[in-house]
Design a protein around this motif. Structure first.
Motif, PDB file in Angstrom:
ATOM      1  N   ARG A 194      12.359   2.927  59.980  1.00  0.00           N
ATOM      2  CA  ARG A 194      12.821   4.162  60.612  1.00  0.00           C
ATOM      3  C   ARG A 194      12.149   5.394  60.020  1.00  0.00           C
ATOM      4  N   ARG A 195      11.701   5.308  58.800  1.00  0.00           N
ATOM      5  CA  ARG A 195      10.962   6.414  58.203  1.00  0.00           C
ATOM      6  C   ARG A 195       9.663   6.714  58.970  1.00  0.00           C
ATOM      7  N   SER A 196       9.182   5.740  59.738  1.00  0.00           N
ATOM      8  CA  SER A 196       7.919   5.907  60.456  1.00  0.00           C
ATOM      9  C   SER A 196       8.101   6.103  61.961  1.00  0.00           C
ATOM     10  N   LEU A 197       9.331   5.983  62.469  1.00  0.00           N
ATOM     11  CA  LEU A 197       9.556   6.095  63.914  1.00  0.00           C
ATOM     12  C   LEU A 197       9.484   7.556  64.376  1.00  0.00           C
ATOM     13  N   PRO A 198       8.839   7.809  65.519  1.00  0.00           N
ATOM     14  CA  PRO A 198       8.689   9.183  66.023  1.00  0.00           C
ATOM     15  C   PRO A 198       9.994   9.943  66.198  1.00  0.00           C
ATOM     16  N   ARG A 199      11.081   9.276  66.599  1.00  0.00           N
ATOM     17  CA  ARG A 199      12.351   9.987  66.808  1.00  0.00           C
ATOM     18  C   ARG A 199      12.872  10.572  65.497  1.00  0.00           C
ATOM     19  N   PHE A 200      12.581   9.911  64.386  1.00  0.00           N
ATOM     20  CA  PHE A 200      13.069  10.402  63.101  1.00  0.00           C
ATOM     21  C   PHE A 200      12.067  11.322  62.402  1.00  0.00           C
ATOM     22  N   THR A 201      10.786  11.128  62.648  1.00  0.00           N
ATOM     23  CA  THR A 201       9.816  12.088  62.104  1.00  0.00           C
ATOM     24  C   THR A 201       9.960  13.442  62.807  1.00  0.00           C
ATOM     25  N   LYS A 202      10.437  13.423  64.067  1.00  0.00           N
ATOM     26  CA  LYS A 202      10.743  14.675  64.776  1.00  0.00           C
ATOM     27  C   LYS A 202      11.877  15.406  64.077  1.00  0.00           C
ATOM     28  N   ILE A 203      12.935  14.679  63.708  1.00  0.00           N
ATOM     29  CA  ILE A 203      14.051  15.290  62.981  1.00  0.00           C
ATOM     30  C   ILE A 203      13.578  15.821  61.632  1.00  0.00           C
ATOM     31  N   LYS A 204      12.721  15.061  60.972  1.00  0.00           N
ATOM     32  CA  LYS A 204      12.155  15.505  59.690  1.00  0.00           C
ATOM     33  C   LYS A 204      11.409  16.831  59.856  1.00  0.00           C
ATOM     34  N   SER A 205      10.684  16.983  60.962  1.00  0.00           N
ATOM     35  CA  SER A 205       9.946  18.226  61.201  1.00  0.00           C
ATOM     36  C   SER A 205      10.899  19.402  61.414  1.00  0.00           C
ATOM     37  N   TRP A 206      12.045  19.165  62.107  1.00  0.00           N
ATOM     38  CA  TRP A 206      13.037  20.233  62.268  1.00  0.00           C
ATOM     39  C   TRP A 206      13.564  20.702  60.922  1.00  0.00           C
TER      40      TRP A 206
END
Length: 321
Positions: A126-138
């Motif tokens: 999940r650390r590499s999934l786009p849906r969570f990297t999007k949250i990381k960017s927020w």
């Protein structure tokens, strides 16, 4: 570009679609061997997935001179046993999550690979999934201001296996003391440290409410991230219906998402509400595996290593104890 030949120990369900094909689809990686103790099943897997070699003995796969790296996809009670063999053989390794059955075992594994300066990855994909990297960017862009708290509720009803009291290693306390908490909550707690940083304190309570199996089936926990962000979680595996809700609260808004369900991720920033539907890939570990390749080529650091997974194991231990 260097090519890395991989072997899989434990080619069960998780490797059919989630992970196995990702090693075949990643440029520069080849899946050349698989191992399973059942001769008929491992032969069938190899033929269906066009894998040239198959073994019923893990030592033969680990010591195969053609193999550069090993993915351990067995139940967690054997992770330490196989990982130490892989380290001794001097090979790259990726271990399925949870990394091992205890924090102490994770420390042992991590130490063995560090002593030989070998790359060690853990499949907290999940650390590499786009849906969570999007949250990381927020979060990195301060979209909800200073973050104060994160909360997670995960509820599931008892399934047919539980109710029939059919054996399931995921609820065998000798393999997974926390039961589904070990299997599922590890994903979320690991993700939260990726999003918000390491955790300095954690505690909790765990009990068996239903008596359907030997592992715990109800867990609550609280924690504090190094930054001072507080966290809380409740995981219950005997409720009426499935629920999977995470909220991150800041002083300028909040973020909402599910750890497992593919619901839209949402952000309320300064009164403006937005939601985004970001689908997971067919092979859900593909980004995780591609990031392994980038790490090995010194292009970027992988977000899920033996060190990060060992920290997650410490948090899990603290909550369960």
């Amino acid at each position: 570009m260097k090519t890395y030949n991989w072997g899989i120990i434990g080619c069960g369900n998780v490797t059919e679609l989630k992970s196995g094909p990702a090693y075949q689809k990643t440029n520069g990686f080849n899946l050349v061997a698989v191992m399973r103790r059942d001769a008929e099943k491992v032969k069938d897997y190899a033929h269906r997935h066009s894998v040239p070699k198959f073994y019923t003995n893990a030592d033969e796969l680990i010591n195969d001179s053609e193999i550069d790296a090993v993915y351990i996809a067995t139940p967690p009670d054997s992770h330490e046993y196989y990982a130490l063999k892989v380290a001794k053989a001097g090979k790259i390794c990726c271990i399925e999550k949870p990394m091992a059955t205890s924090y102490e075992a994770c420390v042992n594994i991590n130490k063995a690979f560090k002593e030989k300066d070998l790359p060690l990855f853990v499949a907290y994909y999940r650390r590499s999934l786009p849906r969570f990297t999007k949250i990381k960017s927020w979060i990195n862009d301060n979209k909800i201001g200073d973050i104060r708290h994160i909360s997670w509720i995960l509820n599931k009803p008892a399934n047919s296996i539980d109710l029939s009291k059919t054996y399931n290693w995921r609820t065998d306390s000798a393999i997974a003391y926390g039961g589904y908490f070990d299997d599922l909550a590890s994903h979320g707690l690991d993700l939260f440290t990726f999003l918000l940083g390491d955790i300095s304190e954690a505690n909790g309570f765990s009990i068996n409410q239903q008596g359907l199996y030997s592992a715990m089936d109800a867990v609550t926990g609280n924690w504090i991230h190094n930054s001072g962000i507080t966290g809380s979680g409740s995981w219950n595996f005997g409720c009426e219906k499935r629920e999977d809700h995470v909220q991150i609260f800041g002083n300028k808004g909040k973020i909402g998402f599910s750890v497992f369900d593919e619901n839209p991720i949402s952000i309320n920033s300064n009164g403006k509400i937005e939601s985004f539907h970001i689908e997971n890939p067919e092979n859900i570990q593909i980004h995780h595996v591609q990031n392994i390749k980038s790490h090995l080529l010194n292009e970027s650091l992988h977000p899920s290593t033996g060190s990060t997974a060992t920290h997650t194991a410490w948090v899990m231990d603290r909550i369960l104890k």
